[in-house]
Design a protein around this motif. Structure first.
Motif, mmCIF file in Angstrom:
data_model
loop_
_atom_site.group_PDB
_atom_site.id
_atom_site.type_symbol
_atom_site.label_atom_id
_atom_site.label_comp_id
_atom_site.label_asym_id
_atom_site.label_seq_id
_atom_site.Cartn_x
_atom_site.Cartn_y
_atom_site.Cartn_z
ATOM 1 N N ALA A 21 0.821 -1.214 0.000
ATOM 2 C CA ALA A 21 0.000 0.000 0.000
ATOM 3 C C ALA A 21 0.851 1.258 0.000
ATOM 4 C CB ALA A 21 -0.938 -0.005 1.210
ATOM 5 N N VAL A 22 1.982 1.232 0.706
ATOM 6 C CA VAL A 22 2.863 2.405 0.736
ATOM 7 C C VAL A 22 3.426 2.684 -0.652
ATOM 8 C CG1 VAL A 22 5.094 3.254 1.575
ATOM 9 C CG2 VAL A 22 3.447 2.280 3.178
ATOM 10 N N LEU A 23 3.923 1.636 -1.335
ATOM 11 C CA LEU A 23 4.473 1.830 -2.686
ATOM 12 C C LEU A 23 3.384 2.263 -3.665
ATOM 13 C CD1 LEU A 23 6.874 -1.254 -2.895
ATOM 14 C CD2 LEU A 23 7.453 1.123 -2.376
ATOM 15 N N PHE A 24 2.208 1.656 -3.561
ATOM 16 C CA PHE A 24 1.109 2.019 -4.451
ATOM 17 C C PHE A 24 0.666 3.462 -4.223
ATOM 18 C CE2 PHE A 24 -3.522 2.217 -5.272
ATOM 19 C CZ PHE A 24 -3.513 1.928 -6.629
ATOM 20 N N THR A 25 0.546 3.860 -2.947
ATOM 21 C CA THR A 25 0.146 5.233 -2.633
ATOM 22 C C THR A 25 1.182 6.231 -3.128
ATOM 23 O OG1 THR A 25 -1.034 4.478 -0.661
ATOM 24 C CG2 THR A 25 -0.469 6.812 -0.764
ATOM 25 N N ALA A 26 2.460 5.910 -2.939
ATOM 26 C CA ALA A 26 3.517 6.804 -3.422
ATOM 27 C C ALA A 26 3.428 6.986 -4.931
ATOM 28 C CB ALA A 26 4.883 6.254 -3.031
ATOM 29 N N LEU A 27 3.148 5.902 -5.653
ATOM 30 C CA LEU A 27 3.028 5.985 -7.105
ATOM 31 C C LEU A 27 1.808 6.817 -7.507
ATOM 32 C CD1 LEU A 27 4.054 5.080 -9.880
ATOM 33 C CD2 LEU A 27 2.624 3.035 -9.651
ATOM 34 N N CYS A 28 0.682 6.610 -6.810
ATOM 35 C CA CYS A 28 -0.542 7.370 -7.126
ATOM 36 C C CYS A 28 -0.349 8.857 -6.864
ATOM 37 C CB CYS A 28 -1.708 6.838 -6.303
ATOM 38 S SG CYS A 28 -2.282 5.205 -6.785
ATOM 39 N N VAL A 29 0.236 9.204 -5.718
ATOM 40 C CA VAL A 29 0.468 10.615 -5.399
ATOM 41 C C VAL A 29 1.467 11.219 -6.385
ATOM 42 C CG1 VAL A 29 1.393 12.204 -3.663
ATOM 43 C CG2 VAL A 29 -0.112 10.336 -2.973
ATOM 44 N N GLY A 30 2.513 10.462 -6.728
ATOM 45 C CA GLY A 30 3.479 10.954 -7.705
ATOM 46 C C GLY A 30 2.837 11.217 -9.051
ATOM 47 N N ALA A 31 1.961 10.304 -9.495
ATOM 48 C CA ALA A 31 1.270 10.500 -10.767
ATOM 49 C C ALA A 31 0.357 11.715 -10.713
ATOM 50 C CB ALA A 31 0.464 9.242 -11.109
ATOM 51 N N ALA A 32 -0.323 11.912 -9.571
ATOM 52 C CA ALA A 32 -1.186 13.089 -9.431
ATOM 53 C C ALA A 32 -0.377 14.386 -9.492
ATOM 54 C CB ALA A 32 -1.951 13.002 -8.115
ATOM 55 N N MET A 33 0.775 14.410 -8.824
ATOM 56 C CA MET A 33 1.631 15.598 -8.867
ATOM 57 C C MET A 33 2.127 15.859 -10.288
ATOM 58 S SD MET A 33 1.910 17.198 -5.999
ATOM 59 C CE MET A 33 3.433 18.128 -6.224
ATOM 60 N N LYS A 34 2.490 14.822 -10.993
ATOM 61 C CA LYS A 34 2.953 14.965 -12.369
ATOM 62 C C LYS A 34 1.841 15.483 -13.269
ATOM 63 C CE LYS A 34 6.144 14.400 -15.532
ATOM 64 N NZ LYS A 34 7.362 15.239 -15.543
ATOM 65 N N LEU A 35 0.611 15.038 -13.000
ATOM 66 C CA LEU A 35 -0.534 15.486 -13.783
ATOM 67 C C LEU A 35 -0.858 16.951 -13.502
ATOM 68 C CD1 LEU A 35 -2.881 14.702 -15.715
ATOM 69 C CD2 LEU A 35 -4.197 14.093 -13.674
ATOM 70 N N LEU A 36 -0.794 17.349 -12.233
ATOM 71 C CA LEU A 36 -1.130 18.720 -11.854
ATOM 72 C C LEU A 36 -0.011 19.701 -12.181
ATOM 73 C CD1 LEU A 36 -2.764 17.916 -8.402
ATOM 74 C CD2 LEU A 36 -3.958 18.731 -10.439
ATOM 75 N N PRO A 84 9.616 16.910 -11.985
ATOM 76 C CA PRO A 84 10.355 15.671 -12.303
ATOM 77 C C PRO A 84 9.674 14.448 -11.683
ATOM 78 C CG PRO A 84 11.851 17.393 -11.521
ATOM 79 C CD PRO A 84 10.463 17.885 -11.263
ATOM 80 N N TRP A 85 9.725 13.322 -12.411
ATOM 81 C CA TRP A 85 9.094 12.094 -11.925
ATOM 82 C C TRP A 85 9.696 11.641 -10.599
ATOM 83 C CZ3 TRP A 85 4.988 9.343 -11.872
ATOM 84 C CH2 TRP A 85 4.118 9.293 -12.967
ATOM 85 N N ALA A 86 11.010 11.675 -10.515
ATOM 86 C CA ALA A 86 11.663 11.220 -9.283
ATOM 87 C C ALA A 86 11.250 12.083 -8.100
ATOM 88 C CB ALA A 86 13.180 11.238 -9.444
ATOM 89 N N ALA A 87 11.126 13.404 -8.323
ATOM 90 C CA ALA A 87 10.696 14.307 -7.254
ATOM 91 C C ALA A 87 9.246 14.020 -6.859
ATOM 92 C CB ALA A 87 10.851 15.758 -7.692
#
Length: 522
Positions: free
Chosen positions: A90-105, A110-113
């Motif tokens: 869940a931690v890895l999945f949540t990190a990926l979801c939040v990262g994708a949302a930040m990239k979208l907004l 940067p993806w890594a950030a």
């Protein structure tokens, strides 16, 4: 002196806010965070910067260790699959979801950030959930899974966070390297924690002093954390393993050491938790001063989006993660699908806390959008604490997850107490056959046989009522004895040390009777 004054003032504020939380029936972390925000807005209030390295090194080790010591090792092992699905998956999945949302907004981010920010806000903090769960009678498995998750999820997020930060600053990222390093630092940290835990047990067995044994357990958490960090391993995993090792061995300690160390650790836990959450609230004025260049609507949009992704992603992960493994017949046979209400409660108990804020503050000064990420981390903490923290109890009651109070002692507790009573009776019966001391033991046989009789029929109506009545009579007699002792002290005087010893004995007996009465009454 200024630091001392500030610390005393914060402690006084913690007591006031904790009392307010009790009166308002709100989780006390929520009241402490909101109280800290209110204090931060007082004109002339000095800015308080929470140093991230200090926060993680000072607050985390004792809080993690006390949770690990209390962890039911049998329940932890029995629920290792759902615990790992939450603490790692869940931690890895949540990190990926939040990262994708930040990239979208923010497309230029940067993806890594973005992944680094996802790792910052991904791990739930169990403190706020525990404040609610302690008041309710939840199924033991829900409590075991939440407690187990809180022991491991910080390590998962912090390892991912470190790699993502390095990748952001260097411009490259390797998932395979990150996975290998995660295993290495986790296994290494666990080994360090096991060694420190065993060494503490060995030393405690030779100290023969309650104060020194308690101090040794306190030092152990910091020794494990700093030893692991010095070797570039997971300090969080090291502390957790140390706590688990100490928790498994706590019943070897003397009754006096167990009783007093439990009181010390309870106080430490309250102080550190209270300071952490009120300091989170006090960061508000510092954070807002750095965001003058951002439009308010944009900040609000980002904050709402991140908070929604955090809450929803846990649901999106948990329901399939609970259902899919049970499509395997062997898993379904040994572990049937839990009620959907249980999964919903686990999904809703995802409040964030000090680890997220400390990780955000620890971002390098040159990290992209650092101030914005700190602000969004604070908003995620606040939103999840206020929205989920204040409504978790309602959700639990609404879904009917809370177990009804039993009118009698549980079968498991009754069986354990009966074993103790029968063993004690057999010992007295053997001594009754002794030529010299037999007469004394014979006088005790009636009492011990009566205790066995009451426990053998503990859940039968008439015997349960008789047992509860006996306990009430004992409590009244104990209060009468204490009152008479106090009058004797006032009228005739009494040595203070003797007075304290007698009162301690009466207190322990009262606690024992109240626990038994609580078990009898449900």
């Amino acid at each position: 002196m200024a630091i001392l004054h500030a610390l005393l003032a914060l402690m006084a504020a913690c007591v006031v806010f904790a009392l307010l939380a009790r009166r308002t029936q709100l989780p006390y972390p929520v009241v402490l965070v909101l109280g800290g925000m209110a204090l931060a807005l007082i004109p002339g209030m000095p800015e308080i910067e929470l140093d991230p390295q200090f926060a993680m090194a000072f607050f985390l080790p004792p809080l993690l260790q006390v949770s690990a010591i209390r962890t039911d090792w049998t329940a932890f092992k029995g629920n290792i699959r759902p615990i790992l699905l939450l603490a790692v998956g869940a931690v890895l999945f949540t990190a990926l979801c939040v990262g994708a949302a930040m990239k979208l907004l923010i497309p230029d981010f940067p993806w890594a950030a973005a992944i680094a920010f996802g790792a910052i806000v991904a791990p739930p903090d169990a403190v706020a959930a525990a404040a609610v769960l302690r008041k309710l009678r939840l199924p033991p498995r829900i409590v075991a899974v939440l407690e187990g998750e809180s022991l491991i999820n910080d390590a998962t997020s912090l390892v991912l966070y470190r790699f993502a930060v390095v990748a952001t600053m260097a411009g490259t990222f390797s998932w395979s390297e990150a996975g290998e390093t995660f295993l290495a630092v986790s296994i290494g940290g666990a080994a360090i924690g096991w060694v420190i835990g065993r060494a503490t047990i060995w030393a405690s067995a030779r100290l023969h002093d309650t104060l020194l044994e308690t101090a040794a357990s306190f030092i152990a958490c910091y020794a494990a954390f700093f030893a692991a960090e010095a070797l570039h391993l997971s300090g969080v995993i090291a502390v957790v393993v140390t706590g688990l090792v100490l928790g498994r061995a706590q019943h070897r300690l003397s009754a006096n050491t167990r009783s007093q160390s439990r009181a010390v650790w309870t106080f430490i836990e309250f102080v550190l938790n209270s300071l952490v959450f009120i300091l989170i609230g006090l960061q508000l004025n510092v954070i807002l001063d750095r965001l003058d260049d951002y439009p308010s609507w944009h900040l609000a949009l980002l904050a709402v989006a991140v908070s929604l992704v955090l809450i929803v992603s846990r649901f999106v992960w948990l329901f399939p993660a609970s259902w899919l493994p049970r499509q395997i017949p062997s898993v379904r046979r040994h572990d049937p699908m839990p009620p959907w209400g249980h999964i919903t409660v686990l999904s809703w108990a995802g409040m964030r806390g000090v680890v997220s804020l400390a990780a955000a503050l620890a971002l390098p000064v040159t990290f992209p959008e650092r101030d914005l990420l700190i602000f969004l981390s604070f908003c995620a903490i606040l939103a999840t604490l206020v929205v989920q923290g204040t409504s978790l109890e309602w959700v639990i009651r609404r879904l009917g997850v809370e177990e009804p109070r039993r009118a009698n002692m549980s079968v498991e507790e009754a069986a354990a107490r009966t074993l103790i009573a029968h063993a004690a009776l057999r010992s007295i019966e053997r001594r009754a056959e002794d030529v010299l001391d037999g007469a004394i033991a014979q006088d005790l046989l009636t009492e011990y046989r009566d205790r066995v009789r009451l426990l053998d029929g503990v859940n039968q109506g008439p015997i349960a009522a008789e047992r509860a009545s006996r306990l009430e009579h004992r409590l009244h007699a104990l209060r009468a004895g204490r009152d008479r002792l106090l009058r004797h002290r006032r009228e005739d005087g009494l040595d203070e040390h003797l007075m304290n010893r007698l009162v301690d004995e009466l207190d322990l007996e009262e606690l024992r009777l109240r626990r038994l009465l609580g078990a009898a009454d449900g």
